[in-house]
Each structure stands twice: as structure tokens, then as C-alpha cells.
Design an enzyme around this catalytic site. Structure first.
Site, PDB file in Angstrom:
ATOM      1  N   CYS A 109       0.821  -1.217   0.000  1.00 14.72           N
ATOM      2  CA  CYS A 109       0.000   0.000   0.000  1.00 14.72           C
ATOM      3  C   CYS A 109       0.855   1.268   0.000  1.00 14.72           C
ATOM      4  O   CYS A 109       1.774   1.431   0.808  1.00 14.72           O
ATOM      5  CB  CYS A 109      -0.965  -0.074   1.181  1.00 14.72           C
ATOM      6  SG  CYS A 109      -1.092   1.330   2.253  1.00 14.72           S
ATOM      7  N   GLY A 110       0.568   2.163  -0.933  1.00 15.28           N
ATOM      8  CA  GLY A 110       1.360   3.382  -1.118  1.00 15.28           C
ATOM      9  C   GLY A 110       1.328   4.305   0.084  1.00 15.28           C
ATOM     10  O   GLY A 110       2.361   4.835   0.511  1.00 15.28           O
ATOM     11  N   HIS A 111       0.129   4.518   0.655  1.00 14.57           N
ATOM     12  CA  HIS A 111       0.022   5.395   1.832  1.00 14.57           C
ATOM     13  C   HIS A 111       0.789   4.816   3.015  1.00 14.57           C
ATOM     14  O   HIS A 111       1.304   5.556   3.856  1.00 14.57           O
ATOM     15  CB  HIS A 111      -1.448   5.594   2.227  1.00 14.57           C
ATOM     16  CG  HIS A 111      -2.210   6.447   1.268  1.00 14.57           C
ATOM     17  ND1 HIS A 111      -1.818   7.739   0.986  1.00 14.57           N
ATOM     18  CD2 HIS A 111      -3.309   6.216   0.527  1.00 14.57           C
ATOM     19  CE1 HIS A 111      -2.668   8.252   0.107  1.00 14.57           C
ATOM     20  NE2 HIS A 111      -3.575   7.352  -0.195  1.00 14.57           N
ATOM     21  N   CYS A 112       0.862   3.487   3.088  1.00 12.23           N
ATOM     22  CA  CYS A 112       1.613   2.835   4.173  1.00 12.23           C
ATOM     23  C   CYS A 112       3.109   3.095   3.997  1.00 12.23           C
ATOM     24  O   CYS A 112       3.821   3.359   4.967  1.00 12.23           O
ATOM     25  CB  CYS A 112       1.358   1.331   4.194  1.00 12.23           C
ATOM     26  SG  CYS A 112      -0.388   0.879   4.261  1.00 12.23           S
TER      27      CYS A 112
END
Ligand code: NAG
Length: 227
Positions: free
Chosen positions: A49-52
Site C-alpha cells: 500500500c502506497g500510503h503505508c
């Protein structure tokens, strides 16, 4: 020799790189960790996940800062620990939750930057109601856009309890203070028991006395919508 040095250096670097103040938890270690630590911020994430990924360095930095305050940051890889994540109702990544023991869980509603995480979790670690005196009241009034201060008799256990319960529920949204100093109440022109809402906007101050305080506390203000 050269090869050995390079290898040793490589190993040392790897050790430094993996040293983290964020605790990696599994379904086996999770229950004990949130029981043993009074205050834990847990991140439920997925490696893809990019936001992670964007959060990771901020989260690390916050964990290092908060370590000395004994506030723990943990992460759970939901691709490895699907059951654990599901049992906490995780639907998107990253999901951040504040644990005060295994039963008392609230969503993290701060921003995903290191300073914001540090300030949010530091606030969480303070008592929900700050006891105020004439030396601290003025400063306290300016700490947030809206602060609520209760004034009641030192013997008024019921007002104390009600106010504390409301504060515990709404601590993410407002700052709560209390005083049972009669002279202070007098200088604020209120009588026991009263709740004063100090605002940095509008008329600046709203006073709720006996009956309206009961009303205010039973229809507790709603938290403002998240940004
Ligand atoms: C409310 O009760 C707690 C616990 O007994 C006490 O420590 C606190 O000082 C009380 N609050 C006020 C404003 O007197």
C-alpha cells in the site's frame, strides 16, 4: 581481508537498518503487547500500500521520539495476519488505532506525519481532565480552539465523575480542565457547579450552570467532523 571487512561492514549496516523502534506484532504477540503497555498506537498495513509506504519513515521517527515517554508504536502486516486485522475491523490500509489496554480502542484521528503523531499520542497520554489553578487557567484557555472547564465543589463527586466520563469520551476532540477552587470560580464569575466553554472565536465564552450543565453533559457536544 578486504572481502571480510566489506562483509562485516555490510552486516553492521544491515543491523542498523533493521533496528526499529516500531514493534512488529503477530496474532501471538499482539494481546500481550497491548496488555503490558498502557498506551499503544497500532498500524494495520499491507506492504504493497502506497500510503503505508509514505507513512513508514514518519511512523519510525515518531516511535523513536515517543519511546522516551513510554508510548509504544506497533505495526501489523495484514497480509500475514489477516485474522488479527479482521478481528479489529480493519477495512483499509493503513488503519491506525489507539489501544489503552486490549478493550479500550479508539481510532487515531490525527495526521500521518511524525510531529502530528507525537503530539496526538502525547495528548493521549495525559489525563483526560487537567486540574487547573489560577496559575495555569489562562494558558489552558488558549491551548485549543475550544476548551471546556468545569468548576465544582471539592466534595461534589458526582459532577467530577460525570465530567470525567464525558472528557474521556471526547478527549480526541476537546481539551478538558477542572477546578474546585472557589476563588478561581469567583474570578471567572461562575458559581459551583458550572461548565465554561472557552472559545477562541465568537463571543469567547459560554457558561453553563447547574441545570444547563446537566443538559450540556447529557447532550455532549459532537466531535467536529474529521478534516
Ligand atoms: C476529581 O476527582 C479526582 C479523583 O478523586 C481528583 O483527583 C480530582 O482532583 C477531582 N477534580 C477536582 C477538580 O477536584
Amino acid at each position: 581481508m578486504r572481502t571480510f571487512k566489506t562483509l562485516a561492514f555490510g552486516a553492521a549496516l544491515a543491523a542498523v537498518a533493521s533496528a526499529s523502534d516500531v514493534e512488529t506484532l503477530t496474532k501471538d504477540s499482539f494481546p500481550e503487547f497491548v496488555t503490558d503497555n498502557d498506551l499503544v498506537l497500532a498500524e494495520f498495513y499491507a506492504p504493497w500500500c502506497g500510503h503505508c509506504k509514505a507513512l513508514a519513515p514518519e511512523y519510525e521517527e515518531a516511535a523513536t521520539t515517543l519511546k522516551e515517554k513510554n508510548i509504544k508504536l506497533a505495526k501489523i502486516d495484514c497480509t500475514e495476519e489477516a485474522d488479527l486485522c479482521q478481528s479489529y475491523g480493519v477495512e483499509g490500509y493503513p488503519t491506525l488505532k489507539v489501544f489503552r489496554g486490549p478493550e479500550n480502542i479508539t481510532p487515531y484521528s490525527g495526521q500521518r506525519k511524525a510531529p502530528a503523531i507525537v503530539s496526538y499520542m502525547t495528548k493521549q497520554s495525559l489525563p483526560a481532565v487537567s486540574i487547573l489553578s489560577k496559575d495555569t487557567l489562562e494558558d489552558f484557555k488558549t491551548q485549543d480552539k475550544v476548551v471546556l472547564v468545569a468548576y465544582f465543589e471539592p466534595t461534589d463527586k458526582e459532577s467530577n465523575k460525570t465530567f470525567s466520563e464525558v472528557a474521556e469520551k471526547l478527549r480526541d476532540s476537546y481539551l478538558f480542565g477542572a477546578s474546585s477552587d472557589a476563588a478561581l470560580a469567583k474570578s471567572e464569575e461562575v458559581t459551583f457547579p458550572s461548565v465554561v466553554l472557552y472559545k477562541s472565536f465568537d463571543e469567547g465564552k459560554s457558561v453553563f450552570t447547574k441545570t444547563s450543565t446537566q443538559k450540556l453533559l447529557s447532550n455532549s457536544p459532537r466531535p467536529p467532523p474529521s478534516p
